[in-house]
Each structure stands twice: as structure tokens, then as C-alpha cells.
Design an enzyme around this catalytic site. Structure first.
Site, PDB file in Angstrom:
ATOM      1  N   LYS A  52       0.737  -1.343   0.099  1.00  0.00           N
ATOM      2  CA  LYS A  52       0.154  -0.155  -0.114  1.00  0.00           C
ATOM      3  C   LYS A  52       0.775   1.197  -0.052  1.00  0.00           C
ATOM      4  O   LYS A  52       0.649   2.173  -0.820  1.00  0.00           O
ATOM      5  CB  LYS A  52      -0.992  -0.120   1.206  1.00  0.00           C
ATOM      6  CG  LYS A  52      -1.971  -1.235   1.158  1.00  0.00           C
ATOM      7  CD  LYS A  52      -2.789  -1.372   2.470  1.00  0.00           C
ATOM      8  CE  LYS A  52      -3.651  -2.550   2.193  1.00  0.00           C
ATOM      9  NZ  LYS A  52      -4.502  -2.803   3.257  1.00  0.00           N
ATOM     10  N   GLN A  96      -4.279  -1.717   9.722  1.00  0.00           N
ATOM     11  CA  GLN A  96      -4.366  -2.998   9.025  1.00  0.00           C
ATOM     12  C   GLN A  96      -4.949  -3.957  10.133  1.00  0.00           C
ATOM     13  O   GLN A  96      -4.666  -4.117  11.328  1.00  0.00           O
ATOM     14  CB  GLN A  96      -3.050  -3.437   8.616  1.00  0.00           C
ATOM     15  CG  GLN A  96      -2.769  -4.404   7.819  1.00  0.00           C
ATOM     16  CD  GLN A  96      -3.530  -4.388   6.394  1.00  0.00           C
ATOM     17  OE1 GLN A  96      -3.529  -3.457   6.016  1.00  0.00           O
ATOM     18  NE2 GLN A  96      -3.764  -5.545   5.935  1.00  0.00           N
ATOM     19  N   ASP A 119     -10.823   2.609   4.070  1.00  0.00           N
ATOM     20  CA  ASP A 119     -11.166   1.152   3.956  1.00  0.00           C
ATOM     21  C   ASP A 119     -12.618   0.776   3.619  1.00  0.00           C
ATOM     22  O   ASP A 119     -12.996  -0.174   3.303  1.00  0.00           O
ATOM     23  CB  ASP A 119     -10.665   0.752   5.247  1.00  0.00           C
ATOM     24  CG  ASP A 119      -9.334  -0.192   5.089  1.00  0.00           C
ATOM     25  OD1 ASP A 119      -8.849  -0.591   4.094  1.00  0.00           O
ATOM     26  OD2 ASP A 119      -8.714  -0.134   6.046  1.00  0.00           O
TER      27      ASP A 119
HETATM   28  N1  GUN Z   1      -6.822  -6.887   6.407  1.00  0.00           N
HETATM   29  C1  GUN Z   1      -7.296  -7.717   5.199  1.00  0.00           C
HETATM   30  N2  GUN Z   1      -7.852  -6.789   4.238  1.00  0.00           N
HETATM   31  C2  GUN Z   1      -7.952  -5.803   4.613  1.00  0.00           C
HETATM   32  C3  GUN Z   1      -8.143  -4.520   4.220  1.00  0.00           C
HETATM   33  O1  GUN Z   1      -8.621  -4.386   3.242  1.00  0.00           O
HETATM   34  N3  GUN Z   1      -7.783  -3.504   5.015  1.00  0.00           N
HETATM   35  C4  GUN Z   1      -7.314  -3.517   6.229  1.00  0.00           C
HETATM   36  N4  GUN Z   1      -7.185  -2.455   7.002  1.00  0.00           N
HETATM   37  N5  GUN Z   1      -6.992  -4.648   6.810  1.00  0.00           N
HETATM   38  C5  GUN Z   1      -7.233  -5.914   6.159  1.00  0.00           C
END
Ligand code: GUN
Length: 298
Positions: A52, A96, A119
Site C-alpha cells: 500500500k 491494518q 477502507d
Molecule cells: N486486512 C485484510 N484486508 C484488509 C483491508 O482491506 N484493510 C485493512 N485495513 N486490513 C485488512
């Protein structure tokens, strides 16, 4: 059979964001700034967050990675999120997941300012998405919709089967596929661990989205000739032939399913890059909306 190349489709999205960024720069506006919060040192989470941050660099966004010890108190984490909410230079916040057991993911998600919730996990955004109102859409299902759009895959009137009912993928995916819009209008069935006759249900699917996290769960005998297969699985499976000691396995038995279908996503290189591209789009949108409201207020 055609491979749905998530790398190519995500590159096209990132390239178009770069053009929009150039316009933003000409107007002298602040660039999007994403803050990623990583609690502990879960190997998979480290990898995802690194991708990311790398994507932010590629498209010209500012990014900040905040690393926290896995024994951080819930109160401290919530305080930090509230500080990020108040910081006018930050447009997007992501924490995350998964989080250590002593921290409530629900409380963390609820604390993020919905206007910075790139998100799309906050109840405000989920509620708005269900109503079809403008919102931040969770990155993985959003990325899948963008992939279907990129390859101009017809979805209207099709039977879509979503396997998995997580808040992050399965549930929002089912909503988006059933919406009355170009990449929607499907009749959707959600399958989960208590579903009976999952094989027969899948056999009647025109589109299967496999998001349950069980390697090779979808086998060739479950798939109709000409179906579209979207594989969201990213399980780490021990593999001594790899330097890392593991390989990433999807939820679909790719080798045997691929010859039967019209389109299929590979793992890796399918849904994964689309999730990142969708997050970049959400972050850009958060920033652009802030500029818009600032201008409107004068
Ligand atoms: N863990 C697995 N997928 C995601 C996501 O799209 N965003 C976040 N913040 N954590 C995750």
C-alpha cells in the site's frame, strides 16, 4: 478462457490517478496523504501494508506508516486514531487488520472519522453503500467491481455466488453485485460454512467469487462451463521450494478450473493488485472531497 490480469488493470487505474494528480498539482492543492497503522509484526500484514505504501509512492501520494507494538493498549491506539482524525493534513487512515486479540476491531473501526475511512469499514460507509449513496467502498470488493468493469464483463441478470460472508469482502461484494448499476444487477447467493449443497449452488453460478480463505476449495466439478471465476484467497501455504518457505494459494483449484471458465483471476496477480488500486482511488477521493468542501466554504 481469458485471464483477468489484475496487474494490468490496476496499472491502468494508477496511471489515470497519476494524470489526476498532475491536475491537482497545477491547481496547487495538497496531495492525498494516507496513514497506515500496523500493530504488531504479522508477516502477511507487513507485506500488505508495504504494498500500500509502495503504491502511494508510485501515484505520487504522501504516505506515513505508523508501527505500534502488539501490546499497545486499546486506549492508546484509539487516542492516536483521534489525533489522526483531527490532523487536517491527513486524508486517509487505515488500520491494518487483524488486530491483536485484546483490541476490539469494532471499536477501532468506529473511531476512524468516516470521511477518512478509506477502507470503507465504518458503519456510516457500509450503511451508505447498502443504500447506494456515495461512500467509501471496501477496497477488495471495489477492486473486483473495477476489474469486471475493466474487462467489460456482463453481469446483468447473471447468477453470482459469493462464497464467504466477511464484513471486508463477502457481504459488501454481495451488495455491490446486486446493485442496479452497470457492473451489478446480478441475482446473488451468499454461501458460508453452514450452506447445504454448496456444490450444486456453485454449479448454477455464472459468476463465482471465492472469498473463504481455504486453498483449492473451488474444484472443477463445482464450476459451470463458461463461468467467471474471481479468486480472493491469499493463504500462505508452506513450500520448501520457495526462498520465503511459503507460497500464496488461492481458494480455487486454478489448474483444473481454468479450462472450464470464460474468465478467471490468477493468484497472485488477480484480485490483490486491484485491492491496492481501489484503496488508491478511495484515498484520492477523500482528498478531492476535502478540497471540494474547503472551496465551497470559501
Ligand atoms: N486486512 C485484510 N484486508 C484488509 C483491508 O482491506 N484493510 C485493512 N485495513 N486490513 C485488512
Amino acid at each position: 478462457m481469458q485471464i483477468l490480469n489484475g496487474k494490468d488493470a490496476s496499472q491502468a487505474i494508477k496511471d489515470s490517478l497519476k494524470l489526476e494528480m498532475a491536475q491537482m498539482a497545477v491547481q496547487g492543492k495538497a496531495v492525498p496523504h494516507l496513514v497506515a497503522v500496523l500493530v504488531g509484526n504479522n508477516g502477511a500484514s507487513e507485506t500488505y501494508v508495504a504494498s500500500k505504501v509502495k503504491a502511494c509512492q508510485e501515484v505520487g501520494f504522501k504516505s506515513t506508516l505508523i508501527r505500534l507494538e502488539d501490546d499497545i493498549s486499546s486506549l492508546k491506539l484509539l487516542d492516536m486514531i483521534m489525533d489522526l482524525n483531527r490532523d487536517p493534513d491527513i486524508h486517509g487512515i487505515l488500520v491494518q487488520l487483524p488486530l491483536p486479540k485484546h483490541i476490539s476491531e469494532e471499536e477501532v473501526i468506529n473511531t476512524i472519522d468516516p470521511s477518512k475511512d478509506v477502507d470503507g469499514f465504518h458503519p456510516n460507509n457500509i450503511g451508505r453503500m447498502i443504500l447506494g449513496h456515495p461512500s467509501f467502498i471496501p477496497a477488495t470488493p471495489y477492486g473486483i467491481m473495477l476489474l469486471l468493469e475493466h474487462y467489460k464483463i456482463e453481469t446483468k441478470g447473471k447468477h453470482a455466488v459469493v462464497i464467504g460472508r466477511s464484513n471486508i469482502v463477502g457481504r459488501p461484494m454481495s451488495i455491490l453485485l446486486s446493485e442496479n448499476r452497470a457492473q451489478g444487477n446480478c441475482t446473488v447467493t451468499i454461501c458460508h460454512s453452514h450452506t447445504k449443497n454448496i456444490k450444486e449452488i456453485c454449479q448454477s453460478a455464472d459468476i463465482i467469487v471465492a472469498a473463504l480463505g481455504r486453498p483449492n476449495f473451488v474444484t472443477a466439478d463445482m464450476v459451470k462451463e463458461g463461468a467467471v471465476i474471481i479468486d480472493v484467497g491469499i493463504t500462505r501455504v508452506p513450500d520448501s521450494t520457495k526462498k520465503s518457505g511459503y507460497r500464496i494459494a488461492g481458494d480455487v483449484d486454478f489448474e483444473n478450473v481454468a479450462p472450464k471458465c470464460s474468465f478467471i483471476t490468477p493468484v497472485p496477480g488477480g484480485v490483490g493488485p486491484m485491492t491496492i488500486a481501489a484503496l488508491m482511488k478511495n484515498t484520492f477521493k477523500a482528498c478531492a472531497l476535502k478540497h471540494y468542501y474547503e472551496e465551497a466554504e470559501g
